[in-house]
Design an enzyme around this catalytic site. Sequence first.
Site, short mmCIF file in Angstrom:
data_model
loop_
_atom_site.label_atom_id
_atom_site.label_comp_id
_atom_site.label_asym_id
_atom_site.label_seq_id
_atom_site.Cartn_x
_atom_site.Cartn_y
_atom_site.Cartn_z
N ARG A 1 0.84 -1.21 0.00
CA ARG A 1 0.00 0.00 0.00
C ARG A 1 0.87 1.25 0.00
NH1 ARG A 1 -5.72 -1.49 -0.02
NH2 ARG A 1 -5.80 -3.48 1.07
N ASP A 2 0.47 2.22 -0.80
CA ASP A 2 1.16 3.51 -0.82
C ASP A 2 0.95 4.23 0.52
OD1 ASP A 2 2.17 5.51 -3.39
OD2 ASP A 2 1.67 6.45 -1.46
N ILE A 3 2.00 4.85 1.02
CA ILE A 3 1.92 5.52 2.33
C ILE A 3 1.05 6.78 2.27
CG2 ILE A 3 3.96 7.02 2.10
CD1 ILE A 3 4.79 6.01 4.94
N ASN B 1 5.36 6.37 -13.49
CA ASN B 1 6.02 7.67 -13.68
C ASN B 1 7.50 7.46 -13.97
OD1 ASN B 1 3.63 9.08 -13.00
ND2 ASN B 1 4.07 8.89 -10.83
N VAL C 1 10.48 8.19 -6.39
CA VAL C 1 11.27 7.08 -5.85
C VAL C 1 11.88 6.33 -7.03
CG1 VAL C 1 11.25 4.97 -4.48
CG2 VAL C 1 9.81 6.90 -3.79
N HIS D 1 8.19 1.32 -10.41
CA HIS D 1 6.98 0.82 -9.75
C HIS D 1 5.77 1.20 -10.57
CE1 HIS D 1 8.10 4.78 -8.15
NE2 HIS D 1 6.79 5.04 -8.12
N HIS E 1 1.79 2.10 -10.13
CA HIS E 1 0.72 2.44 -9.20
C HIS E 1 -0.56 1.76 -9.67
CE1 HIS E 1 2.67 6.21 -7.42
NE2 HIS E 1 3.40 6.02 -8.51
P1 5GP Z 1 6.35 8.14 -7.78
O1 5GP Z 1 6.10 9.58 -7.52
O2 5GP Z 1 7.84 7.82 -7.70
O3 5GP Z 1 5.70 7.59 -8.99
O4 5GP Z 1 5.65 7.35 -6.58
C1 5GP Z 1 6.26 7.11 -5.37
C2 5GP Z 1 5.18 6.71 -4.40
O5 5GP Z 1 5.79 6.11 -3.28
C3 5GP Z 1 4.35 7.88 -3.88
O6 5GP Z 1 2.98 7.68 -4.18
C4 5GP Z 1 4.61 7.87 -2.38
O7 5GP Z 1 3.47 8.19 -1.62
C5 5GP Z 1 5.07 6.45 -2.13
N1 5GP Z 1 5.99 6.30 -1.03
C6 5GP Z 1 7.08 7.08 -0.76
N2 5GP Z 1 7.71 6.64 0.34
C7 5GP Z 1 7.00 5.56 0.77
C8 5GP Z 1 7.19 4.68 1.90
O8 5GP Z 1 8.10 4.80 2.70
N3 5GP Z 1 6.28 3.68 2.03
C9 5GP Z 1 5.24 3.52 1.15
N4 5GP Z 1 4.40 2.50 1.38
N5 5GP Z 1 5.04 4.33 0.09
C10 5GP Z 1 5.92 5.34 -0.09
#
Ligand code: 5GP
Length: 115
Positions: free
Chosen positions: A30-32, A88, A97, A101, A103
């Site tokens: 799950r996303d945080i 992304n 990150v 990944h 979503h």
């Molecule tokens: P991006 O912006 O790289 O496509 O998505 C990164 C996602 O990772 C974001 O939706 C963010 O909320 C999630 N995220 C960042 N740090 C953590 C974490 O420590 N744990 C979890 N579960 N999700 C995270």
Amino acid sequence: MPPDTLFAKIARRELPAEIVYQDELVTAFRDIHPVAPIHVLIIPNKVIPTLNEATEEDTALLGKLLLTARKLAEQLGIAEGGYRLVLNCNPDGGQSVYHLHVHLLGGRKMTWPPG
Ligand code: 5GP
């Protein structure tokens, strides 16, 4: 060797996360900061920083990410209503990150175009 990442630590269970699926190739958690009622991230266990670094050798692994998303959408009850997959890439794509990944977003009606 690609750098170690936050998400690799989650996959190795060195950092806490609500893992909803894991096998030898992929992990889903799950996303945080969820932006939809269902917001799950699906990663390859091995670090690929962005889609730009994926190679032909990763073809099956990339397919596995999509099929895992499809199965989770069913299990989480959003397959029939519908869902969105987002990947992304780099700053202009909104990536924060640097561990590839997907979503999985669902449980509400999505708008288009994305911001
Ligand atoms: P991006 O912006 O790289 O496509 O998505 C990164 C996602 O990772 C974001 O939706 C963010 O909320 C999630 N995220 C960042 N740090 C953590 C974490 O420590 N744990 C979890 N579960 N999700 C995270």
